[in-house]
Design a protein around this motif. Structure first.
Motif, short mmCIF file in Angstrom:
data_model
loop_
_atom_site.label_atom_id
_atom_site.label_comp_id
_atom_site.label_asym_id
_atom_site.label_seq_id
_atom_site.Cartn_x
_atom_site.Cartn_y
_atom_site.Cartn_z
N ARG A 142 0.72 -1.13 -0.18
CA ARG A 142 -0.30 0.26 0.18
C ARG A 142 0.89 1.30 0.55
O ARG A 142 0.53 2.37 -0.62
CB ARG A 142 -1.13 -0.47 1.32
CG ARG A 142 -2.46 -1.03 0.85
CD ARG A 142 -3.09 -1.05 2.39
NE ARG A 142 -4.39 -1.49 2.23
CZ ARG A 142 -4.99 -2.54 3.00
NH1 ARG A 142 -5.21 -2.03 4.78
NH2 ARG A 142 -5.45 -3.43 3.07
N LEU A 143 1.73 1.15 0.84
CA LEU A 143 2.25 2.25 0.45
C LEU A 143 3.12 3.12 -0.37
O LEU A 143 3.59 4.19 -1.20
CB LEU A 143 4.08 1.83 2.74
CG LEU A 143 3.23 2.10 3.47
CD1 LEU A 143 4.81 1.89 4.43
CD2 LEU A 143 3.06 4.14 3.88
N PHE A 182 1.73 -2.43 13.03
CA PHE A 182 1.41 -1.43 11.93
C PHE A 182 -0.01 -2.15 11.22
O PHE A 182 -0.68 -1.19 10.77
CB PHE A 182 2.00 -0.09 11.28
CG PHE A 182 1.36 1.22 10.90
CD1 PHE A 182 1.27 1.95 11.55
CD2 PHE A 182 1.43 0.49 9.26
CE1 PHE A 182 0.76 2.63 10.84
CE2 PHE A 182 0.84 1.87 8.45
CZ PHE A 182 0.56 2.84 9.16
N CYS A 187 -3.26 -0.38 9.65
CA CYS A 187 -3.27 -0.54 7.53
C CYS A 187 -3.34 -2.02 7.89
O CYS A 187 -2.84 -2.80 7.43
CB CYS A 187 -1.92 -0.46 7.23
SG CYS A 187 -1.79 -0.04 5.63
N PRO A 192 -8.45 -0.78 7.31
CA PRO A 192 -7.40 0.79 7.50
C PRO A 192 -8.38 1.11 8.00
O PRO A 192 -9.01 2.35 7.66
CB PRO A 192 -6.40 -0.02 5.96
CG PRO A 192 -6.98 0.19 5.33
CD PRO A 192 -9.13 -0.98 5.58
N CYS A 194 -7.63 4.75 7.91
CA CYS A 194 -6.06 5.69 7.12
C CYS A 194 -6.94 6.86 7.41
O CYS A 194 -5.54 8.09 6.88
CB CYS A 194 -7.39 5.75 6.11
SG CYS A 194 -6.59 4.12 4.99
N CYS A 197 -4.30 8.32 9.60
CA CYS A 197 -2.97 7.57 9.90
C CYS A 197 -1.67 8.12 9.86
O CYS A 197 -1.45 9.56 8.69
CB CYS A 197 -3.16 6.29 8.26
SG CYS A 197 -1.47 5.67 8.16
N GLN A 200 -0.38 9.10 5.72
CA GLN A 200 -1.84 8.92 4.96
C GLN A 200 -1.35 10.25 3.74
O GLN A 200 -0.94 9.74 1.99
CB GLN A 200 -2.56 9.83 5.71
CG GLN A 200 -3.63 10.31 4.80
CD GLN A 200 -4.80 11.15 5.60
OE1 GLN A 200 -4.29 12.52 5.08
NE2 GLN A 200 -5.81 10.35 6.33
N CYS A 203 1.61 7.37 1.52
CA CYS A 203 1.07 6.24 1.35
C CYS A 203 0.25 6.19 -0.21
O CYS A 203 -0.74 7.46 -0.54
CB CYS A 203 -0.40 6.37 2.07
SG CYS A 203 -1.10 4.45 1.64
N PHE A 206 -2.86 4.93 -0.75
CA PHE A 206 -4.24 6.28 0.01
C PHE A 206 -4.49 7.61 -1.36
O PHE A 206 -5.26 8.51 -1.40
CB PHE A 206 -3.74 6.84 1.12
CG PHE A 206 -4.95 8.01 1.58
CD1 PHE A 206 -5.75 7.25 2.10
CD2 PHE A 206 -4.35 9.20 1.81
CE1 PHE A 206 -6.75 8.18 3.05
CE2 PHE A 206 -5.07 9.53 2.14
CZ PHE A 206 -6.82 9.84 3.05
N VAL A 211 -6.16 1.75 -1.91
CA VAL A 211 -6.32 1.00 -0.71
C VAL A 211 -6.58 -0.41 -0.59
O VAL A 211 -6.21 -1.20 -0.37
CB VAL A 211 -6.29 2.01 0.41
CG1 VAL A 211 -6.91 0.93 1.79
CG2 VAL A 211 -5.89 3.18 0.96
S1 SF4 Z 1 -2.98 5.63 4.90
FE1 SF4 Z 1 -4.35 3.42 5.37
S2 SF4 Z 1 -3.41 2.48 3.25
FE2 SF4 Z 1 -2.00 3.99 3.24
S3 SF4 Z 1 -0.24 2.85 5.49
FE3 SF4 Z 1 -1.59 4.39 6.53
S4 SF4 Z 1 -3.90 2.92 6.96
FE4 SF4 Z 1 -2.66 2.58 5.46
#
Ligand code: SF4
Length: 345
Positions: A142-143, A182, A187, A192, A194, A197, A200, A203, A206, A211
């Motif tokens: 995801r990141l 984490f 996540c 998740p 978000c 987060c 964010q 990411c 995101f 996601v």
């Molecule tokens: S923004 Fe959402 S998808 Fe991205 S790292 Fe954070 S929790 Fe995970």
């Protein structure tokens, strides 16, 4: 910067778990093996009971495998327990009972793969090895917006290199625990968090509204169906168990006389089958008591359709069975499936 943010998040959010408050490699090893296929809530109980009975390598090495399996009963994936027991003996023989400290030595232990070796060496010795488990795969996918399916053969190398590059090598223990926690708490796979987060802004998933599409996974092959017909045999106060010894599921666990069939079978067909005669030809009069217990049991790659029959016999069954008093059944390690039957009968 990424690691610093993860570590800051970890300091505020980490769960207080017994294996987090220790640098003892044995305790870390036990916790990691238990948690490989088990949720923390379920694993915690097993961990506490296991380390109370087997507090160090030597106590595990010097125990009987049947007892180790008994402590594992209900956790599933029993090869984990068999391998741990064998690895404890390996440590006793090759390292005089002291848990090895070099990554290659840890990796050489039975049942220890790249992930577990990295976890032990970083958590216990702060050595610079990045962990890569399901949580880390998801967080990294995801990141960084990685679309390589995480179960594709090439994924491991790609994600391992990235995880190793991101590792804060002077704080490996905290970094690794932080990224795993984490993934487990923030996540998460389905929902998740978000909105709050701290990552964010950086990411990829995101920022690109992907996601829910990441990580990508290849479809699994469908599970194989198997049909188990068990006979809980009563002969007065006695019953009969057999140890599963082939390289199949539940190796070295005990079970009742079993006839496996290719499809679901009626009892009348079983009673006249060759397999039934092979076991019960000398058993004298056979009475079937009550209704059968039917249970569908789902494992990772198999679905077991099981039927348990209770039968009374007068003679002995043929074959390599252990004759025991019914009241001693609880002393033998059995699969969760057999345990479910015993709870109901
Ligand atoms: S923004 Fe959402 S998808 Fe991205 S790292 Fe954070 S929790 Fe995970």
């Amino acid at each position: 910067m990424l690691s610093a943010k993860l570590q800051a998040w970890f300091r505020q959010n980490c769960r207080d778990l017994p294996w987090r408050n220790t640098r003892n490699p044995y305790l870390i090893w036990v916790s990691e093996i238990i948690l490989q296929q088990t949720r923390v809530a379920q694993g915690l109980d097993y961990y506490n009971r296991f380390v109370e009975r087997f507090p160090d390598v030597l106590s595990l090495a010097e125990s009987d495998e049947t007892e180790v399996l008994k402590y594992w009963q209900g956790l599933g994936y029993y090869s984990r327990a068999r391998n741990m027991h064998a690895a404890a003996r390996q440590i006793k023989m090759q390292h005089a009972g002291a848990f090895p400290q070099q990554y290659a030595q840890v990796l050489a232990l039975k049942g220890v793969g790249d992930y577990t070796a990295a976890a032990i060496c970083s958590f216990a010795y702060n050595q610079p090895y990045a962990v890569l488990d399901g949580n880390v795969f998801r967080v990294l996918a995801r990141l960084f917006g990685i679309e390589t399916p995480i179960n594709a053969p090439r994924a491991k190398r790609e994600f391992s290199e990235l995880a190793q590059n991101l590792l804060d090598k002077t704080h490996s223990a905290v970094h690794n625990q932080a990224i795993m926690e984490f993934g487990a708490l923030q996540c998460t796979p389905q929902s998740p968090d978000c909105g709050i987060c701290p990552l964010q802004e950086i990411c990829n998933a995101f920022c690109n509204k992907k996601v829910n599409m990441l990580p990508v996974k290849l479809k699994k092959a469908t599970a194989k169906e198997r049909f188990f017909n068990y006979f809980f045999v009563k002969n007065g106060d006695f019953t009969y168990l057999k140890k599963r010894e082939s390289n199949d599921i539940w190796k070295n666990l005990y079970e009742f006389p079993l006839i496996e069939t290719a499809t679901a079978s009626y009892i009348n067909d079983l009673l006249v089958s060759e397999n039934f005669r092979e076991i019960f030809a000398d058993s004298g009069k056979i009475d079937i008591a009550g209704l059968p217990f039917v249970q569908k049991h789902v494992l990772t790659h198999r679905i077991i359709h099981a039927v348990f029959y209770i039968i009374n016999i007068e003679g002995e069954p043929r074959g390599d069975f252990t004759k025991i008093l019914q009241r001693d059944l609880h002393e033998y390690p059995v699969s969760r499936l057999v345990e479910l039957f015993l709870e109901r009968c």
